[in-house]
Motif scaffolding. Structure first.
Motif, mmCIF file in Angstrom:
data_model
loop_
_atom_site.group_PDB
_atom_site.id
_atom_site.type_symbol
_atom_site.label_atom_id
_atom_site.label_comp_id
_atom_site.label_asym_id
_atom_site.label_seq_id
_atom_site.Cartn_x
_atom_site.Cartn_y
_atom_site.Cartn_z
ATOM 1 N N ILE A 273 0.833 -1.209 0.000
ATOM 2 C CA ILE A 273 0.000 0.000 0.000
ATOM 3 C C ILE A 273 0.867 1.259 0.000
ATOM 4 C CG2 ILE A 273 -1.532 1.380 1.479
ATOM 5 C CD1 ILE A 273 -3.139 -0.665 0.106
ATOM 6 N N LYS A 274 1.951 1.218 0.785
ATOM 7 C CA LYS A 274 2.828 2.396 0.882
ATOM 8 C C LYS A 274 3.634 2.619 -0.394
ATOM 9 C CE LYS A 274 3.660 1.686 5.761
ATOM 10 N NZ LYS A 274 4.608 0.995 6.620
ATOM 11 N N GLU A 278 -1.258 5.766 -5.266
ATOM 12 C CA GLU A 278 -2.614 5.768 -4.696
ATOM 13 C C GLU A 278 -3.684 5.383 -5.712
ATOM 14 O OE1 GLU A 278 -5.514 6.289 -1.743
ATOM 15 O OE2 GLU A 278 -3.335 6.444 -1.442
ATOM 16 N N ARG A 285 -8.997 0.354 -0.552
ATOM 17 C CA ARG A 285 -7.783 -0.296 -0.035
ATOM 18 C C ARG A 285 -8.033 -1.739 0.398
ATOM 19 N NH1 ARG A 285 -3.638 3.502 3.135
ATOM 20 N NH2 ARG A 285 -3.547 5.201 1.646
#
Length: 349
Positions: A273-274, A278, A285
């Motif tokens: 995710i990081k 995005e 998510r």
């Protein structure tokens, strides 16, 4: 009293380390003298998990660490990315392995040189709204099927599934819908009756009950069920002439991808995710992470293309595409593991 010897020991140790490093550096420099540092790379649907190793290697700076300046152009599907390389506007393609077989059948010699996926990660589902009464493949006759782009690996898998159910490609209409938000919209708005696509799109549709999955290669087991053996998927491939002319550059590209594969072996969902942009999460998510967990074991471990996988790919293509004659294809020329093996040794992948 004891301080001076300690400092001397430290100086000696650091000096020895520097000496060892200087001995190692010439060989590293010799390996990394790149014939070409600026690379145009084409990919079809970069936000998909199918190309996650490429994204990780890019986002974590692994291409730059190898001395490469890689410009990635993203297209609607693998066939469009391939056209960019065939047309000369890109040097290398990140795409499905089977394209190297298709190209050889047309007397165009391309070669895969590092593997990103060891399963196609493609699922075929029918719309629960448009085809609520679906019972068998025969029900798809005359229907509209969404694929990433006509001629892409999603289209190839759809053809395989149809052929096993007694239908020809000409019995349906294929619609290019990409691999992101556009694919979701096409299914939800009723523009298509079925969809053959990759994650996270398919898991998002499946978990919301919008598709019924009828064929699935997002896991190794599912891939063997569909193809009868291992099926290499995303890889970096290029014209054979390019690879022969730029071996150090291809080695650097393979190094970066295998470095990314090594990172992925221990990365947790939070790390993913990081690291990814995005926009790749498609606004959800939790579903993105559910998709990642579903396809995790299909990501390649070391970049090496399995020999039996190449044979599976050829057998699958020849089963539904009359233009591909299995006995006329020289599989050994569709891939090389020279670069991936060196990268595997270097990164202990």
């Amino acid at each position: 009293m004891n301080r001076q010897p300690l400092v001397s020991r430290r100086r000696f140790a650091s000096g020895a380390a520097l000496a060892a490093a200087s001995l190692a550096l010439p060989s590293l420099r010799a390996q990394s003298r790149l014939e070409k540092t600026k690379i145009a790379l084409a990919v079809g649907g970069k936000a998909a998990f199918y190309y996650l190793p490429l994204t990780i290697s890019e986002q974590l700076g692994y291409f730059k660490a190898e001395g490469l300046d890689v410009e990635i152009s993203d297209f609607a599907g693998g066939s469009r990315a391939l056209q960019a390389v065939v047309g000369g506007s890109a040097d290398v393609c990140s795409g499905a392995f089977e394209h190297t077989i298709n190209l050889q059948a047309k007397n165009q010699m391309f070669q895969a040189f590092v593997l990103q996926g060891r399963a196609p990660q493609i699922a075929f589902g029918v719309s629960t709204k448009n085809m609520a009464g679906y019972k068998s493949i025969a029900d798809l006759k005359g229907k509209k099927i969404g694929v990433s782009a006509p001629g892409s690996s999603t289209n190839m898998m759809a053809n395989l599934v149809l052929s096993r159910g007694g239908l020809k490609a000409s019995d349906v209409s294929f619609i290019g819908v990409g691999t992101a938000a556009g694919a979701l919209t096409a299914l939800r708005s009723g523009q298509i009756d079925a969809i053959c696509n990759i994650d996270p799109v398919m898991t998002m549709l499946e978990q919301k009950g919008e598709v019924k999955i009828i064929s699935d290669t997002r896991t190794l087991k599912g891939t063997i069920d569909v193809f009868g053996g291992p099926m290499p998927a995303a890889c970096l491939y290029a014209p054979v002439a390019f690879i022969q002319k730029n071996p150090n550059t291809c080695q650097a590209l393979a190094n970066a991808i295998v470095h990314g594969l090594k990172w992925l072996q221990t990365a947790g969902p939070g790390d993913i995710i990081k690291t990814v942009p995005e926009g790749y999460l498609l606004g959800d998510r939790a579903l993105y992470l559910a998709s990642f967990n579903k396809v995790r074991d299909s990501i390649a471990l070391d970049g090496i293309i399995p020999d039996d996988g190449a044979r599976t790919a050829l057998k699958a293509l020849a089963s539904f595409d009359p233009s591909i004659k299995a006995d006329k294809i020289d599989l050994a020329k569709t891939y090389t593991n020279v670069f991936a093996r060196r990268a595997k040794d270097r990164f202990k992948a």
